[in-house]
Design a protein around this motif. Structure first.
Motif, mmCIF file in Angstrom:
data_model
loop_
_atom_site.group_PDB
_atom_site.id
_atom_site.type_symbol
_atom_site.label_atom_id
_atom_site.label_comp_id
_atom_site.label_asym_id
_atom_site.label_seq_id
_atom_site.Cartn_x
_atom_site.Cartn_y
_atom_site.Cartn_z
ATOM 1 N N PRO A 1 163.868 40.441 55.350
ATOM 2 C CA PRO A 1 164.115 39.391 56.339
ATOM 3 C C PRO A 1 163.113 38.240 56.183
ATOM 4 C CG PRO A 1 163.645 41.514 57.403
ATOM 5 C CD PRO A 1 163.490 41.709 55.951
ATOM 6 N N LYS A 2 163.481 37.066 56.710
ATOM 7 C CA LYS A 2 162.678 35.865 56.530
ATOM 8 C C LYS A 2 161.272 36.033 57.133
ATOM 9 C CE LYS A 2 163.676 31.802 58.307
ATOM 10 N NZ LYS A 2 164.677 31.522 59.258
ATOM 11 N N ASP A 3 161.230 36.642 58.307
ATOM 12 C CA ASP A 3 159.942 36.812 58.981
ATOM 13 C C ASP A 3 158.970 37.628 58.144
ATOM 14 O OD1 ASP A 3 160.712 35.353 61.083
ATOM 15 O OD2 ASP A 3 161.327 37.060 62.329
ATOM 16 N N ALA A 4 159.518 38.637 57.484
ATOM 17 C CA ALA A 4 158.668 39.494 56.675
ATOM 18 C C ALA A 4 158.063 38.684 55.546
ATOM 19 C CB ALA A 4 159.480 40.658 56.117
ATOM 20 N N ALA A 5 158.897 37.860 54.914
ATOM 21 C CA ALA A 5 158.423 37.053 53.797
ATOM 22 C C ALA A 5 157.303 36.132 54.259
ATOM 23 C CB ALA A 5 159.576 36.234 53.221
ATOM 24 N N GLU B 1 158.539 49.322 49.709
ATOM 25 C CA GLU B 1 158.063 49.082 48.340
ATOM 26 C C GLU B 1 158.202 47.607 47.967
ATOM 27 O OE1 GLU B 1 160.191 51.806 45.838
ATOM 28 O OE2 GLU B 1 159.175 53.521 46.760
ATOM 29 N N GLU B 2 159.303 46.988 48.404
ATOM 30 C CA GLU B 2 159.506 45.572 48.106
ATOM 31 C C GLU B 2 158.439 44.715 48.750
ATOM 32 O OE1 GLU B 2 163.407 44.005 48.868
ATOM 33 O OE2 GLU B 2 164.289 45.720 47.806
ATOM 34 N N GLU B 3 158.108 45.043 49.997
ATOM 35 C CA GLU B 3 157.034 44.306 50.662
ATOM 36 C C GLU B 3 155.748 44.442 49.872
ATOM 37 O OE1 GLU B 3 158.181 44.213 55.440
ATOM 38 O OE2 GLU B 3 156.127 44.508 54.772
ATOM 39 N N ALA B 4 155.498 45.650 49.408
ATOM 40 C CA ALA B 4 154.273 45.898 48.649
ATOM 41 C C ALA B 4 154.305 45.129 47.327
ATOM 42 C CB ALA B 4 154.111 47.389 48.398
ATOM 43 N N THR B 5 155.471 45.139 46.676
ATOM 44 C CA THR B 5 155.629 44.411 45.416
ATOM 45 C C THR B 5 155.328 42.934 45.627
ATOM 46 O OG1 THR B 5 157.382 45.941 44.877
ATOM 47 C CG2 THR B 5 157.188 44.008 43.475
ATOM 48 N N GLU B 6 155.864 42.419 46.732
ATOM 49 C CA GLU B 6 155.667 41.024 47.105
ATOM 50 C C GLU B 6 154.188 40.673 47.189
ATOM 51 O OE1 GLU B 6 156.750 37.200 48.803
ATOM 52 O OE2 GLU B 6 157.427 38.581 47.269
ATOM 53 N N LEU B 7 153.379 41.671 47.634
ATOM 54 C CA LEU B 7 151.942 41.442 47.758
ATOM 55 C C LEU B 7 151.215 41.660 46.441
ATOM 56 C CD1 LEU B 7 151.161 43.195 51.166
ATOM 57 C CD2 LEU B 7 151.083 40.750 50.675
ATOM 58 N N GLY B 8 151.974 42.078 45.440
ATOM 59 C CA GLY B 8 151.339 42.370 44.157
ATOM 60 C C GLY B 8 150.531 43.651 44.192
#
Lengths: 264, 282, 301
Positions: free
Chosen positions: A8-12, A86-93
């Motif tokens: 979701p946008k907020d998460a990004a 996992e995607e959130e984590a990936t996003e953070l590198g």
């Protein structure tokens, strides 16, 4: 850095803020210190959730059997929540997520549906080495900060939180069978077999997940049994554990000192 | 900081494994049984004691019919029944301890159940004796009983104190009555119900007093880890029970020995000891 | 145990064939296990589901056990007869009371426990394991089916460079982690988890019935007194459980024992006292090493 696919946008937006150096985590101070000791830095608190409708499946009253539809639902929903985390984590590198908790919530407004949530703290190695798993994703694990440090000292690294589930219906017994006062206490091989199969299926599925990660083993396996909202004869057998790979295999834990604590 | 001797645990494990490749030599020895954890067994041993056998003592004492019914003041026969049950169960426990030549029982688990017509007291613990007593150690006629864990026993012994016995006290009372007139009048008032206060106060005091007396009876100088239970009996709401028990202790060294603890800063959030049942999840 | 995997379910065989190990150990226990030179192989389990009921006075096993007359006990089992002091006999009132050991209940329990234990051993043996550590057993009623499930779980291990145990039968223990390390250091090698159940039936003689129930008008004692029959039954169930376990020890040590007692009233003056005792059977392989006394500490903060 890969682009998030279905966040979701907020998460990004929240994650973007975290990329500017601030970190958030639900680690205690002790855990924070030990994660640092293990050579990692926390990046941020990450989560994933999925609200899933669990379909109906008829059960045969007198038969023990796996309820494949329910198994599939429980499995897919958790998988979705985990993937988003996992995607959130990936996003953070991140290299991985520690302290993962998996919860199931039931809401009054959603009959037959449940929210599956996964959350944990994303971490990154400070030596620049990649600790991502065989699938190129950040590793996940339900280990606490202390356990994470200890595991690294044994020459193993976590690969992923692996699970297997099996929803099983246990046959009812005919009244005459259950209440008869004659006869004796004897084994009921059908029941033994049914339970054996249900638990083995859950464990095998967990092991298959570990196999896909090329893990050398699974530690901290737990076998949970829950009836959720299905009544006492339908049980979910859930096997959970952290898949690990051996790096050096050398145990560098110092010999513990024996103490006797005078604290209550 | 003292150095810890380096033990090669792998080598120990291998010699342990080797010991199971041959059949055990037939033995007439009785073998030790105990409900102590390995930590406790090691601690005990370090303090010069060893476990001998798991021992039990149980007594079921009848309470005469009707004692819980409406009445006034203390329910003396309930307290007497309680007292008798503890006494008999302790005697059984001591008997079993003497039979296996133990000098005392540590880590006694105390289960007390008060039913309308009987009081059950169940004691379970591990009989212990000093290490290296030779073939015929002198066994005290009346071994001590203590509900302290082996760990607490060791700490206490290290400081020069010894448990001497269980100290027990109980008292049961009827809650006082209020007249219908009082009840009506007090309905809108904020007022201390002095007769209630007095009755409960007195009952609590007499349970403690009896515990103290039983400690003095075994020549105790103090009682540690006192546990107090109180509340209405589930089968008779107008009867209230109080119990108090702990371990009576006595200084046996010339003077108290100080433990001088070291200060530590632990990094665990909680102490994690292995619990096999955690395999099944929380 | 040569053809160990012969009767394992297909799912189990497939799981145990996997190259990766699995273990129920927590990370600290896993670390301690590696330090001891134990290689975890797999989580192993064993089951036995038994139909379970409380034997009524008319059931096949109770034949010959007559609450209205002494005698009929199982040879060698504990039994004691109490005569009613009043000499009054009627359809509701018996002349005798008895404490008796229900050997058939004990052996059914032993069968369930032993069968599931052996199945766990089979899984472990099929992997070539030397031992099973961190054993968790459970005896529990299954849903509401009138059945009891005996279930064993544990982590199969191999002693690196170590010899297999006698006859290839793995040793087992409830311990794992530092507790196990300390046992080994102290010179105790685990042999097996042992358990036994003792079941004593109490048919109260009339006075006891009165004392227990307070509902009969015999005008019993006015002062508290010990109920000999029930007190003795309690002691007997605990003594029998210890005796049954001792018979499995063969001179070894029982360590970390746990005793559980369940009392169940089947009818007025008809009670069952079940006592379960379990623990680790350990063999002394060297003289007891006194470990250095631990440091007393106080936690800061």
């Amino acid at each position: 850095m890969t682009q998030p696919q279905d966040l979701p946008k907020d998460a990004a937006h929240r994650l973007e803020e975290l990329e500017h150096g601030l970190f958030t985590s639900d680690l205690s101070v002790n855990e924070f210190l030990l994660v640092k000791e293990a050579g990692f830095h926390p990046l941020g608190f990450v989560m994933g959730s999925s609200i899933y409708h669990i379909g109906l499946q008829t059960r045969k009253w007198g038969e023990s059997q796996e309820l494949t539809k329910l198994t599939e639902a429980m499995y897919t929903a958790r998988e979705l929540a985990m993937n988003r985390m996992e995607e959130e984590a990936t996003e953070l590198g991140a290299d991985g997520v520690v302290g993962v908790r998996l919860d199931v919530n039931y809401y009054e407004w959603g009959s037959d549906s449940a929210e599956f949530i996964a959350f944990g703290t994303a971490v990154k190695a400070e030596n620049g080495q990649s600790y991502r798993n065989a699938q190129g994703k950040p590793f996940t694990s339900d280990l606490s900060g202390q356990d994470f440090w200890t595991l690294m000292q044994t020459g193993h690294v976590p690969q992923g939180l692996v699970m297997g589930t099996c929803v099983y219906h246990i046959a009812h017994r005919k009244l005459t069978q259950a209440l008869g006062s004659v006869g004796q206490n004897v084994e009921l091989p059908n029941f033994t077999q049914a339970l054996y199969e249900a638990r083995e299926l859950a464990m095998t599925r967990m092991q298959d997940e570990a196999g896909q990660l090329n893990a050398s083993g699974i530690v901290g396996v737990r076998l949970e049994e829950k009836s959720h909202q299905w009544g006492s004869h339908t049980i979910e057998f859930l096997a959970l554990g952290t898949a690990v790979t051996k790096t050096t295999g050398e145990v560098t834990l110092p010999k513990p000192i024996t103490i006797i604590s005078l604290d209550n | 900081m003292t150095d810890i001797p380096a033990v090669d645990v792998r080598a120990e494990m291998l010699s342990g494994a080797k010991s199971l490749t041959v059949a055990a030599a037939p033995t007439k020895s009785r073998g030790v049984t105990s409900d102590l954890s390995i930590d406790e067994a090691l601690l005990l041993h370090a303090a010069g004691w060893e476990p001998v056998d798991l021992v039990c003592g149980v007594s079921v004492v009848s309470v005469p019919m009707g004692v819980w019914n409406w009445g006034q003041g203390e329910i003396t026969s309930a307290a007497a029944g309680h007292n008798a049950a503890v006494r008999e169960a302790s005697a059984e426990l001591r008997n079993e301890c003497v039979k296996v030549q133990g000098h005392g029982v540590v880590g006694v688990r105390v289960d007390v159940e008060v039913h309308p017509h009987h009081i059950d007291v169940e004691l379970t613990g591990t009989a212990v004796r000093p290490v290296n007593q030779g073939a015929h150690p002198a066994v005290p006629a009346s071994p001590f009983i203590s509900d302290l864990s082996a760990r607490d026993f060791t700490l206490l012994a290290g400081a020069g104190w010894m448990p001497v016995g269980l100290a027990f006290g109980a008292s049961f009372v009827y809650a006082p009555r209020r007249s219908a007139g009082d009840t009506m009048r007090q309905k809108t008032q904020n007022i201390e119900l002095t007769n209630f206060t007095e009755a409960m106060y007195a009952a609590r005091e007499s349970a403690m007093e009896r515990m103290q007396q039983s400690a003095l009876d075994v020549h105790g100088q103090g009682v540690v880890e006192v546990k107090v239970t109180e509340g209405p009996m589930h089968f008779a709401r107008h009867a209230v029970g109080f119990t108090a028990w702990g371990t009576a202790v006595r200084l046996v060294a010339d003077a108290h020995q100080f433990v001088q603890p070291q200060v530590i800063l632990p990094l665990d959030d909680k102490i994690v000891a292995f619990e096999a049942q955690s395999l099944r999840g929380a | 145990m040569s053809d160990a995997s012969a009767d394992l379910p297909e799912a189990a065989v497939r799981r145990l064939d996997s190259a990766a190990f699995s273990s129920g150990l927590t990370v600290p226990d896993f670390a301690a296990c590696l330090e001891l030179g134990l290689q975890p192989l797999a989580l192993v389990q064993g089951f036995c589901v038994m139909s379970w009921r409380w034997y009524g006075a008319g059931s096949a096993y109770m034949r010959g056990m007559n609450p209205y007359a002494p005698g009929g006990q199982v040879q060698g089992a504990y039994a004691e007869t109490y005569r009613c002091p009043h000499g009054f006999v009627s359809a509701e009132h018996r002349m005798w009371g008895q404490n008796l050991e229900q050997t058939w209940v004990e052996s059914a329990w032993a069968q369930g426990y032993g069968t599931s234990y052996n199945r766990m051993l089979e899984e472990a043996a099929s992997l070539g394991a030397h031992g099973v550590i961190g054993v968790a057993d459970r005896v529990a009623e299954l849903a509401d089916t009138g059945t009891v499930e005996f279930h064993f779980l544990g982590t199969a291990v191999k002693v690196m460079d170590g010899p297999p145990p006698l006859g290839g039968v793995p040793w087992t223990t409830y311990l794992a982690g530092q507790r196990l390390t300390k046992s080994i250091e102290a010179g105790f090698m685990p042999v097996a988890v042992v358990a036994a159940m003792a079941s004593v039936r109490v048919w109260a003689y009339c006075m006891t019935e009165y004392l227990m129930e307070g509902s009969r008008g015999w005008g019993g004692p006015t002062s508290p007194q010990q109920v000999e029959q029930v007190s003795k039954a309690h002691m007997a169930s605990r003594q029998l459980a210890r005796k049954h376990v001792r018979e499995q020890l063969a001179g070894d040590t029982l360590h970390g024992a746990r005793i559980d007692v369940v009392k169940r009233e089947l009818a007025q003056g008809d009670e069952v006292i079940d006592c379960t005792l379990r623990g680790n059977r350990m063999r002394r392989f060297k003289d007891f090493d006194v470990v250095p006394p631990p440091r007393p500490t106080v936690r800061l903060g």
